[in-house]
Enzyme design. Structure first.
Site, short mmCIF file in Angstrom:
data_model
loop_
_atom_site.label_atom_id
_atom_site.label_comp_id
_atom_site.label_asym_id
_atom_site.label_seq_id
_atom_site.Cartn_x
_atom_site.Cartn_y
_atom_site.Cartn_z
N GLY A 259 -7.03 -12.27 16.75
CA GLY A 259 -8.46 -12.54 16.69
C GLY A 259 -8.84 -13.22 15.38
N ASN B 40 -4.87 2.01 -1.52
CA ASN B 40 -5.37 0.64 -1.66
C ASN B 40 -6.16 0.44 -2.95
OD1 ASN B 40 -7.81 1.94 -1.04
ND2 ASN B 40 -8.62 0.13 -0.03
N LYS C 31 0.81 -1.23 0.00
CA LYS C 31 0.00 0.00 0.00
C LYS C 31 0.84 1.28 0.00
CE LYS C 31 -4.11 -1.99 2.15
NZ LYS C 31 -5.04 -1.98 3.28
N ASP D 116 -10.02 2.55 2.36
CA ASP D 116 -10.10 1.92 3.69
C ASP D 116 -10.64 2.90 4.73
OD1 ASP D 116 -9.08 -0.58 2.97
OD2 ASP D 116 -7.01 0.01 3.33
N GLY E 269 -15.73 -6.34 11.72
CA GLY E 269 -14.90 -5.82 10.63
C GLY E 269 -15.57 -5.83 9.26
N PRO F 141 -3.94 -7.98 13.88
CA PRO F 141 -4.48 -9.23 13.31
C PRO F 141 -4.91 -10.22 14.37
CG PRO F 141 -2.14 -8.91 12.72
CD PRO F 141 -2.48 -7.89 13.75
#
Ligand code: NAD
Length: 297
Positions: A217, A109, A88, A124, A263, A215
């Site tokens: 979870g 992105n 990115k 995003d 999310g 990240p």
């Protein structure tokens, strides 16, 4: 009646627009759901979209420089690309222009190829913002803790500021990432006061809301970056991890009565805005959300 017409095979997509070729460049992206989101929305508009995964980890001849991949996509007639981890930032010098929004965040992105130019955007930030607005109206925004200041975390922090967060506390296991984001926000989001804490200090805070932008979870990385014992029923809790949709953090927060935001909102709305940029048409966010929910549990 002409029998040839009667017997002609029915096209898969009732075509109203020319076919469109789009791609996603990144590493380890074989399981991405983004292609289906775009292709199904395209079909609903009467446009066949071929959304190609360009997973650099899978290139048969090994790694290729990002510049070569962008050149090839442009040459092969792609209308645009989504760009994900780890490219990115690296993609930015390869573009002719960058939207103000992406420049402020420092990450792109979405790349649109148009009239011989490469234009970079960041969807995003808007994605998180829009998901938050849709589901968390009235949430208290005086003090928010964000855990994780990586690629996605940078966009989320800008969203939180745009949503009206007064004080944002950032923590990251890589402390330099947290302080780097704090420095960036000083100029790009001056309406929000930003401080940084260590992971050990998190439990001492009593924020109105918490956002997990790590990240931790994910199905392949279970657990919670935020100590579950520090949850309070009056807090709201957002997670940007979407596989699974109900992370350990969200499940624990929901169980004690917190308002929670999974999310999926960010994932769907970043695609909504990217679809607009690629096609020039407005997609149906609810239809895209339904498509997303049809394959994420
Ligand atoms: P990244 O690797 O760029 O950043 C992750 C950050 O979290 C790093 O700075 C790392 O140091 C920090 N971190 C990791 N473990 C931590 C812990 N236990 N405590 C504190 N900090 C920790 O990754 P990214 O691109 O920012 O993505 C993060 C997550 O967000 C991924 O799971 C990704 O799938 C998800 N994501 C979701 C969306 C969406 O649309 N919902 C979009 C992008 C990314």
């Amino acid at each position: 009646m002409n029998s040839n017409v009667v017997n002609a095979p029915k096209p898969a997509v009732q075509k109203s627009y020319p076919d469109l070729l789009i791609g996603l460049v990144g590493r380890g992206i074989q399981k991405s759901r983004t292609p289906k989101l775009h292709m199904e929305e395209g079909a609903a508009h009467g446009q066949r979209i071929l959304y190609q995964i360009l997973d650099v980890d899978q290139f048969p001849r090994g790694d290729r420089p990002l510049e070569a991949i962008i050149d090839a996509a442009e040459f092969c007639g792609f209308a645009g690309l989504n760009v994900t981890f780890p490219y990115k930032i690296d993609v930015m010098p390869l573009l002719d222009s960058i939207s103000e929004n992406a420049r402020a965040i420092g990450a792109v992105n979405t790349v649109v190829f148009r009239d011989g130019k490469r234009i970079g955007h960041n969807t995003d930030k808007w994605g998180f913002e829009e998901g938050f607005r849709e589901n968390m109206a009235g949430a208290t925004l005086d003090h928010v803790l964000q855990v994780g200041a990586g690629g996605a975390g940078v966009a989320v922090a800008h969203s939180l500021s745009a949503l009206g967060v007064k004080r944002l506390t950032i923590a990251d296991s890589d402390h330099s990432r947290a302080t780097g984001l704090q420095t960036l926000l000083k100029t790009s989001a001056p309406t929000t006061t930003v401080d940084v804490v260590t992971l050990d200090d998190i439990a001492t805070l009593r924020p109105d809301g918490v956002v997990n932008a790590t990240p931790v979870g994910m199905a392949k990385l279970p657990g919670s970056a935020y100590p579950l014992a520090s949850l309070r029923p009056e807090m709201w809790v957002a997670d940007i991890v979407y596989f699974p949709l109900e992370t350990e953090l969200l499940a624990a927060a929901r169980a004690i009565g917190c308002r929670v935001l999974p999310g999926s909102g960010m994932a769907v709305y970043q695609a909504v805005r990217a679809f607009e940029l690629f096609t020039g048409r407005t997609p149906d966010p609810m239809r895209m959300k339904a498509t997303f929910e049809s394959f994420v549990s």
